[in-house]
Design an enzyme around this catalytic site. Structure first.
Site, short mmCIF file in Angstrom:
data_model
loop_
_atom_site.label_atom_id
_atom_site.label_comp_id
_atom_site.label_asym_id
_atom_site.label_seq_id
_atom_site.Cartn_x
_atom_site.Cartn_y
_atom_site.Cartn_z
CG ASN A 1 -1.70 1.26 1.13
OD1 ASN A 1 -1.76 1.97 0.39
ND2 ASN A 1 -2.31 1.28 2.51
CD1 TRP A 2 3.52 1.36 -2.66
CD2 TRP A 2 3.82 2.32 -4.69
NE1 TRP A 2 4.54 0.43 -3.66
CE2 TRP A 2 4.63 1.18 -4.67
CE3 TRP A 2 3.65 3.32 -5.64
CZ2 TRP A 2 5.23 0.92 -5.83
CZ3 TRP A 2 4.45 2.86 -6.92
CH2 TRP A 2 5.30 1.95 -6.93
CE LYS A 3 -0.18 3.37 4.74
NZ LYS A 3 -0.05 3.58 6.13
CG HIS B 1 -5.90 2.06 5.15
ND1 HIS B 1 -5.28 3.30 6.07
CD2 HIS B 1 -4.87 1.29 5.05
CE1 HIS B 1 -4.25 2.94 6.33
NE2 HIS B 1 -3.97 1.65 5.66
CD GLU C 1 -2.83 5.73 6.39
OE1 GLU C 1 -2.95 5.84 5.24
OE2 GLU C 1 -2.14 5.25 7.21
CD GLU D 1 -3.45 -2.33 7.49
OE1 GLU D 1 -2.61 -2.45 6.80
OE2 GLU D 1 -4.15 -1.01 7.42
N GLY E 1 2.27 2.85 10.64
CA GLY E 1 3.12 3.67 10.42
C GLY E 1 4.16 4.17 11.80
CB SER F 1 5.24 -1.20 12.14
OG SER F 1 4.78 0.27 12.19
N GLY G 1 2.65 -1.03 4.30
CA GLY G 1 2.65 0.64 3.97
C GLY G 1 4.25 0.85 3.65
N GLY G 2 5.05 1.54 4.72
CA GLY G 2 6.22 2.34 4.53
C GLY G 2 7.32 1.18 4.02
P1 PGA Z 1 2.85 0.63 7.58
O1 PGA Z 1 1.24 0.96 6.88
O2 PGA Z 1 3.23 -0.70 7.09
O3 PGA Z 1 3.30 1.76 7.27
O4 PGA Z 1 2.64 0.47 9.09
C1 PGA Z 1 0.48 -0.38 6.64
C2 PGA Z 1 -0.94 0.10 5.95
O5 PGA Z 1 -1.45 1.27 6.69
O6 PGA Z 1 -1.67 -0.59 5.36
#
Ligand code: PGA
Length: 246
Positions: free
Chosen positions: A9-11, A92, A94, A164, A170, A209, A230-231
């Site tokens: 997930n590149w966001k 998600h 976010e 999640e 993050g 994470s 994500g990251g």
């Molecule tokens: P993260 O994000 O790996 O940066 O914690 C995961 C996500 O939000 O899907």
């Protein structure tokens, strides 16, 4: 036997250059032992086609529920399909937080994806306060019930569930493999009460994470069927190392 699912997930990160670099660093003809799906920002999805394959697929980070019409900024499920994607993320945290998406709206998005023959990954998870108050599973089950009530239980198998915990996204804080495994088992139990076969076949992946160092411990948990990253998915080499941890 559930096949692993590893999603990037590149966001709101990336560029055309990154799309090309990333796609080039994966051998499209090799089965990586998992369904690997890249979720770049929607404007890059078209560019990603031709660079992805049956082993490395792509998907959108969100979709609009309407089929088409006067909805400025929204992207319909059929459009995501049209540019060659097979997957979409819904709910998600976010988006639930930043855009105020409710459980009901997320369920509608899940239904729209299924109707368009897209495979939705629905994200569920609790805040730290909710976990500390002993309410983590109540939150997660409410989020899932909204989908099951609207779409039925058997459709879950067409997509996937991403657990999640918000406090792990993050932050560098990861749920312990046991914490994650326990929640995954509870989710599977919730589904099993309604439909045992669906419970067995539905993929439940972990997000929060995940990195090359902790991925192996997560994947060692019987109930963890992959990861939403994500990251650590923004660099091809670290994403590849997570896949290699399988
Ligand atoms: P993260 O994000 O790996 O940066 O914690 C995961 C996500 O939000 O899907």
């Amino acid at each position: 036997m559930r096949r692993y699912l590893i999603a990037a997930n590149w966001k709101m990160h990336g560029s055309l250059e990154m799309v090309h670099k990333f796609a080039e660093s994966f051998d499209q003809d090799v089965d990586l032992g998992a369904d690997v799906v890249l979720f770049p920002p929607a404007v890059y999805l078209n560019a990603m086609q031709g660079l992805t394959s049956k082993f490395v697929q792509s998907g959108a980070q969100d979709l609009g529920v309407a089929l088409q019409g006067a909805h400025t900024g929204e992207i319909a499920a059929s459009m995501i399909k049209d540019v060659g994607c097979s997957w979409v993320i819904v709910g998600h945290s976010e988006r639930r937080n930043d855009q105020g998406e409710s459980d009901a709206l997320v369920a509608q998005k899940f239904a729209s994806a299924i109707a368009a023959d897209l495979r939705p990954i629905v994200c569920v998870g609790e805040t730290l306060a909710q976990r500390d108050a002993g309410g983590a599973f109540a939150v997660v089950s409410k989020q899932l019930r909204a989908i099951i009530d609207l779409c039925g239980v058997s459709v879950l198998v067409k997509g996937a569930i991403a657990y999640e915990p918000l406090w792990a996204i993050g932050t560098g804080l990861t749920a312990t493999p046991e914490q994650a495994g326990q929640m995954h088992a509870s989710i599977r139990e919730l589904i099993a009460v309604l439909d045992k076969d669906t419970a067995k076949a539905t993929r439940i992946i972990y997000g929060g994470s995940v990195n090359p160092e902790n991925a192996g411990l997560m994947f060692a948990q019987e109930e963890i069927d992959g990861a939403l990253v994500g990251g650590a998915s923004l660099q091809a080499h670290s994403f590849a190392a997570i896949i290699a941890a399988l």
